[in-house]
Design a protein around this motif. Structure first.
Motif, PDB file in Angstrom:
ATOM      1  N   ARG A 227       0.840  -1.216   0.000  1.00  0.00           N
ATOM      2  CA  ARG A 227       0.000   0.000   0.000  1.00  0.00           C
ATOM      3  C   ARG A 227       0.871   1.260   0.000  1.00  0.00           C
ATOM      4  O   ARG A 227       0.590   2.220  -0.721  1.00  0.00           O
ATOM      5  N   THR A 228       1.928   1.237   0.819  1.00  0.00           N
ATOM      6  CA  THR A 228       2.824   2.401   0.884  1.00  0.00           C
ATOM      7  C   THR A 228       3.511   2.638  -0.453  1.00  0.00           C
ATOM      8  O   THR A 228       3.575   3.769  -0.955  1.00  0.00           O
ATOM      9  N   VAL A 229       4.033   1.552  -1.035  1.00  0.00           N
ATOM     10  CA  VAL A 229       4.727   1.667  -2.323  1.00  0.00           C
ATOM     11  C   VAL A 229       3.757   2.138  -3.406  1.00  0.00           C
ATOM     12  O   VAL A 229       4.095   3.006  -4.229  1.00  0.00           O
ATOM     13  N   ARG A 230       2.554   1.588  -3.408  1.00  0.00           N
ATOM     14  CA  ARG A 230       1.559   1.990  -4.417  1.00  0.00           C
ATOM     15  C   ARG A 230       1.230   3.474  -4.281  1.00  0.00           C
ATOM     16  O   ARG A 230       1.073   4.180  -5.285  1.00  0.00           O
ATOM     17  N   GLY A 231       1.133   3.946  -3.037  1.00  0.00           N
ATOM     18  CA  GLY A 231       0.860   5.366  -2.830  1.00  0.00           C
ATOM     19  C   GLY A 231       1.979   6.249  -3.362  1.00  0.00           C
ATOM     20  O   GLY A 231       1.720   7.281  -3.994  1.00  0.00           O
ATOM     21  N   HIS A 232       3.226   5.837  -3.150  1.00  0.00           N
ATOM     22  CA  HIS A 232       4.362   6.619  -3.656  1.00  0.00           C
ATOM     23  C   HIS A 232       4.396   6.618  -5.187  1.00  0.00           C
ATOM     24  O   HIS A 232       4.679   7.649  -5.805  1.00  0.00           O
ATOM     25  N   ALA A 234       1.961   6.430  -7.109  1.00  0.00           N
ATOM     26  CA  ALA A 234       0.831   7.200  -7.642  1.00  0.00           C
ATOM     27  C   ALA A 234       1.041   8.700  -7.490  1.00  0.00           C
ATOM     28  O   ALA A 234       0.231   9.490  -7.984  1.00  0.00           O
ATOM     29  N   ASP A 235       2.128   9.092  -6.830  1.00  0.00           N
ATOM     30  CA  ASP A 235       2.423  10.513  -6.617  1.00  0.00           C
ATOM     31  C   ASP A 235       3.209  11.042  -7.817  1.00  0.00           C
ATOM     32  O   ASP A 235       4.366  10.634  -8.041  1.00  0.00           O
ATOM     33  N   PRO A 236       2.649  11.963  -8.600  1.00  0.00           N
ATOM     34  CA  PRO A 236       3.329  12.441  -9.820  1.00  0.00           C
ATOM     35  C   PRO A 236       4.693  13.081  -9.544  1.00  0.00           C
ATOM     36  O   PRO A 236       5.636  12.869 -10.307  1.00  0.00           O
ATOM     37  N   LEU A 237       4.780  13.854  -8.461  1.00  0.00           N
ATOM     38  CA  LEU A 237       6.060  14.512  -8.174  1.00  0.00           C
ATOM     39  C   LEU A 237       7.131  13.505  -7.807  1.00  0.00           C
ATOM     40  O   LEU A 237       8.277  13.594  -8.278  1.00  0.00           O
ATOM     41  N   LEU A 238       6.800  12.520  -6.973  1.00  0.00           N
ATOM     42  CA  LEU A 238       7.771  11.485  -6.626  1.00  0.00           C
ATOM     43  C   LEU A 238       8.213  10.721  -7.874  1.00  0.00           C
ATOM     44  O   LEU A 238       9.405  10.436  -8.047  1.00  0.00           O
ATOM     45  N   MET A 239       7.287  10.414  -8.752  1.00  0.00           N
ATOM     46  CA  MET A 239       7.641   9.686  -9.976  1.00  0.00           C
ATOM     47  C   MET A 239       8.594  10.503 -10.840  1.00  0.00           C
ATOM     48  O   MET A 239       9.526   9.961 -11.442  1.00  0.00           O
ATOM     49  N   ARG A 240       8.379  11.814 -10.881  1.00  0.00           N
ATOM     50  CA  ARG A 240       9.303  12.663 -11.655  1.00  0.00           C
ATOM     51  C   ARG A 240      10.688  12.665 -11.013  1.00  0.00           C
ATOM     52  O   ARG A 240      11.707  12.620 -11.717  1.00  0.00           O
ATOM     53  N   LEU A 241      10.734  12.710  -9.694  1.00  0.00           N
ATOM     54  CA  LEU A 241      12.025  12.683  -9.009  1.00  0.00           C
ATOM     55  C   LEU A 241      12.741  11.345  -9.223  1.00  0.00           C
ATOM     56  O   LEU A 241      13.963  11.306  -9.422  1.00  0.00           O
ATOM     57  N   TYR A 242      11.992  10.248  -9.215  1.00  0.00           N
ATOM     58  CA  TYR A 242      12.600   8.938  -9.485  1.00  0.00           C
ATOM     59  C   TYR A 242      13.165   8.906 -10.906  1.00  0.00           C
ATOM     60  O   TYR A 242      14.263   8.390 -11.143  1.00  0.00           O
ATOM     61  N   ALA A 243      12.406   9.455 -11.856  1.00  0.00           N
ATOM     62  CA  ALA A 243      12.866   9.475 -13.251  1.00  0.00           C
ATOM     63  C   ALA A 243      14.125  10.321 -13.402  1.00  0.00           C
ATOM     64  O   ALA A 243      15.067   9.941 -14.114  1.00  0.00           O
ATOM     65  N   LYS A 354       5.174  12.419   2.610  1.00  0.00           N
ATOM     66  CA  LYS A 354       4.644  12.771   3.934  1.00  0.00           C
ATOM     67  C   LYS A 354       4.597  11.553   4.854  1.00  0.00           C
ATOM     68  O   LYS A 354       4.678  11.690   6.072  1.00  0.00           O
ATOM     69  N   THR A 355       4.440  10.371   4.293  1.00  0.00           N
ATOM     70  CA  THR A 355       4.451   9.122   5.065  1.00  0.00           C
ATOM     71  C   THR A 355       5.349   8.124   4.344  1.00  0.00           C
ATOM     72  O   THR A 355       5.618   8.269   3.143  1.00  0.00           O
ATOM     73  N   GLY A 356       5.791   7.093   5.053  1.00  0.00           N
ATOM     74  CA  GLY A 356       6.607   6.050   4.429  1.00  0.00           C
ATOM     75  C   GLY A 356       7.860   6.590   3.782  1.00  0.00           C
ATOM     76  O   GLY A 356       8.199   6.222   2.651  1.00  0.00           O
ATOM     77  N   ARG A 357       8.579   7.474   4.502  1.00  0.00           N
ATOM     78  CA  ARG A 357       9.766   8.100   3.902  1.00  0.00           C
ATOM     79  C   ARG A 357      10.860   7.075   3.596  1.00  0.00           C
ATOM     80  O   ARG A 357      11.596   7.222   2.619  1.00  0.00           O
ATOM     81  N   ALA A 358      10.979   6.039   4.436  1.00  0.00           N
ATOM     82  CA  ALA A 358      12.004   5.018   4.178  1.00  0.00           C
ATOM     83  C   ALA A 358      11.736   4.313   2.858  1.00  0.00           C
ATOM     84  O   ALA A 358      12.639   4.062   2.054  1.00  0.00           O
ATOM     85  N   GLN A 359      10.453   3.993   2.601  1.00  0.00           N
ATOM     86  CA  GLN A 359      10.102   3.323   1.355  1.00  0.00           C
ATOM     87  C   GLN A 359      10.252   4.269   0.156  1.00  0.00           C
ATOM     88  O   GLN A 359      10.684   3.860  -0.923  1.00  0.00           O
TER      89      GLN A 359
END
Length: 426
Positions: A227-232, A234-243, A354-359
């Motif tokens: 659930r935590t990973v799926r939430g991350h 689904a976050d557009p900004l996080l996905m851009r940072l990963y890319a 905001k949550t699951g920062r380690a993941q």
């Protein structure tokens, strides 16, 4: 009786602050210096082992009679396995403890490092390196979590900085060591030397690292993790940072996997030891990553990213010249741009989640090391097909990807701002 009643509040007043006393480590406190040296040693061992074959690729190619693309798998297999295993191993550390996971991971990686020099062929070498990368995956996320739990917030940035410094020093010293030992003996002896250096670092780590005093074991819940990973994701900004992290590392992986092949050939004809010493350029990255915070304060996150990609692109173009000075300056610019961009993107992940920062951090590391694997293999293939110009073209394509993702983020942020405040758009 009055004297007794006056003493009672004093006793209560003296004892009352104890529940809120912060017992975490800070500079000057017992154990802080031991912890710092321990994690510095762990960081050194991690990167020395992870990239141990990178400076030796021309020698590996010559010994096994394989192409640059085939030999590059000795690096890509390790970084790829680390990328795939960092998330599950970070979850294991939630249950069994950061110190335990780091100790086991480093011990297994060192044992494999001492076996790697005896690989009879390329297939065995790649397989051992993949296992080594998987073992090392237990270090990065667990170390960050350990520091967050055991160090006071005001001292956390400095503590993490020392761990990252261990990474860069380990990556640099491992490559330099292998380059000179390979020139004096051969690449197998060079890998054995790195294995012994990592063994010494592992012993220092285990002897010095204080026991965790603030770790609370959690349960291994695959559903909660999913659930935590799926939430991350689904976050557009996080996905851009990963890319962005993956694309920056694609450039860096391609350049440093292939540069040895270019410098060993005409018109440079450099010996293996000198090629290994080229990795001293990593020190530039230590400076540029430290300066990233000031860049963000002055230019904003997107402005700092644009400056990083411009610097990286300029370095790629400059490296096309057949003059050694121009190539070295190009490497300086590529390294400075990469480390600054990586520092901006990685620090933004923790601030965004905001949550699951380690993941969230583990997902960034997965993307980062997948970019390293892709860059190493694709860069070698491009070099085999079109020489150094082919590798530079691949790097420029990845740089263009970073610019595109950043521009899209700028457009999305402005669109969101207009939607929230329509009056400001007119």
């Amino acid at each position: 009786m009055p004297p007794a009643s006056t003493k009672a509040p004093t006793t209560v007043g003296a004892a009352s602050p104890s529940p809120v006393t912060d017992t975490r480590l800070s500079p000057g406190a017992p154990g802080y210096r031991r912890m710092s040296f321990a994690l510095f040693a762990a960081g050194m061992a991690t990167f020395a082992l992870l990239y141990s074959t990178q400076a030796l690729l021309p020698a590996v190619s010559a010994d096994f009679g394989v192409t640059a693309g085939a030999a590059s798998w000795t690096v890509s297999a390790a970084t790829g396995a680390l990328a795939l295993c960092v998330l599950p191993l970070s979850a294991l550390s939630e249950r069994f403890g950061r110190r335990t996971v780091m100790t086991v991971s480093l011990a297994v990686a060192v044992v494999l490092g001492l076996l790697v020099p005896f690989a009879p062929n390329l297939e065995w070498l790649v397989a051992l390196r993949a296992l080594q990368g998987a073992a090392l995956a237990g270090l990065p996320a667990s170390a960050m979590a350990y520091l967050a739990e055991e160090v006071r917030p005001k001292a956390l940035v400095a503590a993490i900085g020392l761990f990252v410094a261990g990474n860069s020093i380990g990556g640099m010293s491992g490559r330099i060591l292998t380059g000179w030992v390979a020139q004096l003996a051969d690449w197998r002896v060079a890998l054995a030397a790195v294995g012994l250096m990592a063994l010494a670092c592992a012993l220092v780590f285990r002897a010095l690292l204080p026991r965790a005093r603030h770790f609370t074991p959690g349960s291994l819940s695959p559903l909660a993790l999913a659930r935590t990973v799926r939430g991350h994701l689904a976050d557009p900004l996080l996905m851009r940072l990963y890319a962005i992290g993956a694309l920056f590392m694609t450039v860096f992986g391609a350049v440093y996997t292939v540069i040895g092949y270019r410098l060993v050939e005409a018109p440079f004809d450099l010996p293996q030891g000198v090629i290994g010493s080229i990795f001293l350029v990593y020190l530039v990255g230590t400076v540029s990553s430290a300066a990233a915070g000031k860049l963000v304060a002055r230019l904003g996150r997107r402005g700092a990213l644009y400056l990083a990609v411009t610097t990286t692109a300029a370095g790629l173009l400059l490296s096309l010249a057949d003059a050694l000075a121009a190539v070295l300056l190009g490497l300086v610019l590529i390294t400075a741009g990469f480390f600054a961009g990586h520092a901006v993107a990685s620090s933004s992940v923790s601030r965004t989640a905001k949550t699951g920062r380690a993941q969230a951090s583990a997902l960034y590391q997965s993307a980062y090391y997948l970019g390293s694997s892709a860059g190493g293999t694709l860069g070698a293939i491009a070099f085999h097909a079109g020489g150094w110009s082919g590798t530079v073209a691949l790097g420029l394509l990845a740089v263009f990807g970073v610019v595109s993702v950043t521009l899209y983020g700028t457009h999305a942020a402005r669109a969101q701002e207009r939607a929230l405040n329509p009056a400001a758009a007119h």
